[in-house]
Write a protein that holds these residues in place. Structure first.
Motif, PDB file in Angstrom:
ATOM      1  N   THR A 150       0.687  -1.133   0.008  1.00 53.05           N
ATOM      2  CA  THR A 150       0.130   0.092   0.135  1.00 53.05           C
ATOM      3  C   THR A 150       0.858   1.271  -0.120  1.00 53.05           C
ATOM      4  OG1 THR A 150      -1.738  -1.095   1.223  1.00 53.05           O
ATOM      5  CG2 THR A 150      -1.820   1.316   1.030  1.00 53.05           C
ATOM      6  N   HIS A 151       1.834   1.213   0.894  1.00 44.58           N
ATOM      7  CA  HIS A 151       2.954   2.242   0.855  1.00 44.58           C
ATOM      8  C   HIS A 151       3.544   2.425  -0.466  1.00 44.58           C
ATOM      9  CE1 HIS A 151       2.441   4.105   5.007  1.00 44.58           C
ATOM     10  NE2 HIS A 151       2.106   2.656   5.282  1.00 44.58           N
ATOM     11  N   LEU A 152       3.766   1.429  -1.000  1.00 43.22           N
ATOM     12  CA  LEU A 152       4.687   1.625  -2.296  1.00 43.22           C
ATOM     13  C   LEU A 152       3.705   2.244  -3.422  1.00 43.22           C
ATOM     14  CD1 LEU A 152       7.045   0.794  -3.767  1.00 43.22           C
ATOM     15  CD2 LEU A 152       6.156  -1.521  -4.408  1.00 43.22           C
ATOM     16  N   ILE A 153       2.371   1.882  -3.454  1.00 45.01           N
ATOM     17  CA  ILE A 153       1.459   2.569  -4.206  1.00 45.01           C
ATOM     18  C   ILE A 153       1.359   3.925  -3.978  1.00 45.01           C
ATOM     19  CG2 ILE A 153      -1.090   2.676  -4.951  1.00 45.01           C
ATOM     20  CD1 ILE A 153      -1.339  -0.305  -4.141  1.00 45.01           C
ATOM     21  N   VAL A 154       1.296   4.470  -2.923  1.00 43.25           N
ATOM     22  CA  VAL A 154       1.449   5.749  -2.365  1.00 43.25           C
ATOM     23  C   VAL A 154       2.692   6.515  -2.901  1.00 43.25           C
ATOM     24  CG1 VAL A 154       1.340   7.768  -0.490  1.00 43.25           C
ATOM     25  CG2 VAL A 154       0.063   5.489  -0.412  1.00 43.25           C
ATOM     26  N   TYR A 155       4.042   5.934  -2.820  1.00 39.81           N
ATOM     27  CA  TYR A 155       4.996   6.344  -3.242  1.00 39.81           C
ATOM     28  C   TYR A 155       5.121   6.644  -4.618  1.00 39.81           C
ATOM     29  CZ  TYR A 155       9.901   6.514  -4.316  1.00 39.81           C
ATOM     30  OH  TYR A 155      11.233   7.105  -4.696  1.00 39.81           O
ATOM     31  N   ASN A 156       4.367   5.655  -5.550  1.00 37.90           N
ATOM     32  CA  ASN A 156       4.344   5.986  -6.981  1.00 37.90           C
ATOM     33  C   ASN A 156       3.529   7.115  -7.437  1.00 37.90           C
ATOM     34  OD1 ASN A 156       6.268   3.862  -7.778  1.00 37.90           O
ATOM     35  ND2 ASN A 156       4.779   2.124  -7.576  1.00 37.90           N
ATOM     36  N   ASP A 157       2.347   7.249  -6.659  1.00 39.25           N
ATOM     37  CA  ASP A 157       1.570   8.289  -6.901  1.00 39.25           C
ATOM     38  C   ASP A 157       2.196   9.721  -6.752  1.00 39.25           C
ATOM     39  OD1 ASP A 157      -0.561   6.658  -7.550  1.00 39.25           O
ATOM     40  OD2 ASP A 157      -1.560   6.625  -5.684  1.00 39.25           O
ATOM     41  N   VAL A 158       2.939   9.724  -5.597  1.00 40.76           N
ATOM     42  CA  VAL A 158       3.503  10.802  -5.276  1.00 40.76           C
ATOM     43  C   VAL A 158       4.864  11.286  -6.292  1.00 40.76           C
ATOM     44  CG1 VAL A 158       4.802  12.259  -3.488  1.00 40.76           C
ATOM     45  CG2 VAL A 158       2.961  10.867  -3.048  1.00 40.76           C
TER      46      VAL A 158
END
Length: 199
Positions: free
Chosen positions: A133-141
């Motif tokens: 989930t945090h990796l998804i957020v990282y990619n979005d940012v």
């Protein structure tokens, strides 16, 4: 399968975690671990190791991007962000693969004995699901950072704080990814001890 679609799988994993966790924590049995769980664990550990290594390397690149932005070297910053995006593509693929291995681990965990060890495994899987989930957020940012730098480079954006704020967010996500993987490893060590001691 896209990373976004893999979130459906993470929801399924989360439900499996809850179901297994409340199936009798104090029951005792002879230690047993299914072969398919062991193989999924092995594969997942290799993938997670690559993801964490990439996250650690990202911290250094983010520092370079931040420095280039502060010096108004937007060409250099864009070049670094594009390189980071290429790396993020690889991490995205690995996250999808990790989700598949975690799914196998969660489904095969029903055969693990003792139940206390099984519950520890499901907690560990939960940490890796959170990591994704945090990796998804990282990619979005990261994508937002690229768009922001393009605007700055074209002269359409003068605000320097937005880039620094995005980089800080990415730093936070990277550290969280590392922390969650450490928690996973701690739980799996406890799992190994529980199985070994019940055999």
């Amino acid at each position: 399968m896209t990373l976004r679609k893999s979130m459906k799988r993470t929801v399924t994993l989360a439900l499996l975690i809850v179901a297994f966790y409340f199936t009798g924590y104090y029951l005792i049995g002879i230690g047993f671990v299914p072969d398919n769980f062991t193989e999924a664990r092995r594969q997942g550990a290799l993938i997670a190791k690559d993801i964490v290594k990439s996250a650690e390397e990202s911290l250094a690149r983010l520092s370079e991007i931040s420095e280039a932005d502060r010096r108004n070297r937007f060409n250099k910053a864009l070049e670094l962000v594009r390189a980071e995006l290429d790396q993020a593509q690889e991490s995205r693929k690995k996250a999808i693969s990790l989700t598949a291995e975690l799914d196998k681990m969660a489904r095969s965990a029903a055969g693990i004995k003792p139940v206390k060890a099984r519950n520890v495994v499901m907690e560990a899987v939960g940490h890796e699901v959170s990591l994704i989930t945090h990796l998804i957020v990282y990619n979005d940012v990261l994508n937002s950072l690229l768009q922001t730098l393009v605007l700055k480079f074209s002269g359409d954006l003068k605000d320097n704080t937005s880039v620094q704020a995005l980089i800080e967010t990415m730093n936070g996500e990277t550290k969280e990814i590392n922390k969650l993987n450490d928690l996973y490893n701690q739980k799996m060590k406890l799992f190994d001890d529980l199985v070994r001691n019940s055999s």
